[in-house]
Design a protein around this motif. Structure first.
Motif, mmCIF file in Angstrom:
data_model
loop_
_atom_site.group_PDB
_atom_site.id
_atom_site.type_symbol
_atom_site.label_atom_id
_atom_site.label_comp_id
_atom_site.label_asym_id
_atom_site.label_seq_id
_atom_site.Cartn_x
_atom_site.Cartn_y
_atom_site.Cartn_z
ATOM 1 N N ASP A 1 0.852 -1.181 0.000
ATOM 2 C CA ASP A 1 0.000 0.000 0.000
ATOM 3 C C ASP A 1 0.896 1.242 0.000
ATOM 4 O O ASP A 1 1.800 1.351 0.831
ATOM 5 C CB ASP A 1 -0.871 -0.022 1.250
ATOM 6 N N ALA B 1 0.508 4.229 1.002
ATOM 7 C CA ALA B 1 0.511 4.976 2.255
ATOM 8 C C ALA B 1 1.427 4.315 3.279
ATOM 9 O O ALA B 1 2.168 5.001 4.003
ATOM 10 C CB ALA B 1 -0.907 5.084 2.816
ATOM 11 N N CYS C 1 5.011 4.919 2.274
ATOM 12 C CA CYS C 1 5.417 6.279 2.635
ATOM 13 C C CYS C 1 5.782 6.374 4.108
ATOM 14 O O CYS C 1 6.705 7.110 4.481
ATOM 15 C CB CYS C 1 4.302 7.268 2.307
ATOM 16 N N GLU C 2 5.078 5.624 4.953
ATOM 17 C CA GLU C 2 5.414 5.627 6.375
ATOM 18 C C GLU C 2 6.828 5.086 6.600
ATOM 19 O O GLU C 2 7.574 5.596 7.441
ATOM 20 C CB GLU C 2 4.399 4.786 7.156
ATOM 21 N N ALA D 1 4.381 10.308 -4.467
ATOM 22 C CA ALA D 1 4.103 10.075 -3.052
ATOM 23 C C ALA D 1 5.377 9.768 -2.279
ATOM 24 O O ALA D 1 5.579 10.279 -1.160
ATOM 25 C CB ALA D 1 3.109 8.922 -2.903
#
Length: 275
Positions: free
Chosen positions: A121, A123, A126-127, A166
């Motif tokens: 994913d 997101a 990105c973490e 992103a």
């Protein structure tokens, strides 16, 4: 200029960093002796040489041991950490901090899931990137996206651009797109990326000079050298068995021994070996 600045400075559109990938100290030392200013590691080579699967998170300690060894060479070192070698951003950040303290200049982190099960994913990816940059801000984070290897439900070029944007917003310093091998898509992505683009040297595709003209900032060999070494070893054994002429121009015993010159073993023993 410190090692982080020196490594960043090697990423130049039109004059890309050619980054050969090593799998152990001998291969890295041989490449360093050849004059390459920076060397990466290949996760496949490191894993296969240790009898472990690639992209399964199985080589964290082996990778750390090798990194501790390679930073003693007179080259800049970038380490492939697969998907981060940890289940949480905190675990990945701890690894990044260890690598930064050792003297590593950069890392690769990928969004492809183990076993070709698709992409992480964005997101969550990105973490991981943000956690690395927060904990080890000096490291050059080369964010790899496997959109062209594992595929996406839609045009991989669109998903590549979305993920690249992103990852850069999350703190990545460069974008790595293995499987990107055609001139048009390479040039289009390099032109609009706003950050260094890294590609694998395509077998049968554009060469280094052409990739430079397309705006690429870094060209890696990935597992190519490791696979070539395996091929050469088996081919030489087969030639000897068949009585065929053996390869010429090989390093001598003394040449190979010299790769260990001035070698100081890492402070910790290699994982899996008795003390």
């Amino acid at each position: 200029m410190n090692r982080f600045e020196a490594f960043r400075a090697l990423h130049r559109p039109g004059r890309p960093l050619f980054l050969p990938n090593a799998w152990d100290r001998a291969s890295a030392a041989a490449l360093a002796a050849r004059g390459f200013p920076a060397i990466g590691t290949t996760s496949l080579g490191v894993a296969a040489a240790a009898g472990l699967p690639d992209a399964a998170g199985a080589t964290r300690e082996t990778t750390l041991w090798l990194a501790r060894d390679l930073v003693r060479l007179p080259v800049l070192v970038s380490v492939d950490i697969e998907g981060g070698f940890g289940p949480t951003p905190e675990d990945v950040a701890e690894l990044a901090a260890d690598l930064e303290r050792l003297g590593v200049a950069g890392v690769n982190i990928e969004d492809g899931l183990h076993g070709g099960a698709g992409l992480n994913d964005p997101a969550l990816q990105c973490e991981l990137i943000t956690a690395i940059k927060r904990t080890a801000p000096g490291l050059f984070v080369n964010a790899r996206t496997d959109t062209h290897w594992l595929g996406t439900p839609e045009d991989p070029r669109d998903e590549t651009r979305r993920r690249a944007a992103a990852y850069l917003a999350a703190g990545a310093d460069g974008i790595f797109v293995p499987g990107l091998a055609h001139e048009g898509p390479i040039a289009a992505l390099a032109d609009g990326l706003g950050a260094p683009l890294n590609v694998l040297l395509p077998q049968g595709g554009p060469g280094l000079s052409r990739l430079a003209a397309l705006g690429v900032s870094r060209v890696s060999t990935g597992s190519l050298l490791f696979r070539a070494a395996l091929h050469a070893a088996v081919d030489t054994a087969g030639r000897a068995l068949e009585g065929a002429p053996l390869p010429v121009g090989l390093p001598s015993y003394a040449d190979a021994q010299d790769l260990a010159a001035a070698y100081v073993p890492p402070e910790t023993r290699r994982p899996g070996r008795p003390g």
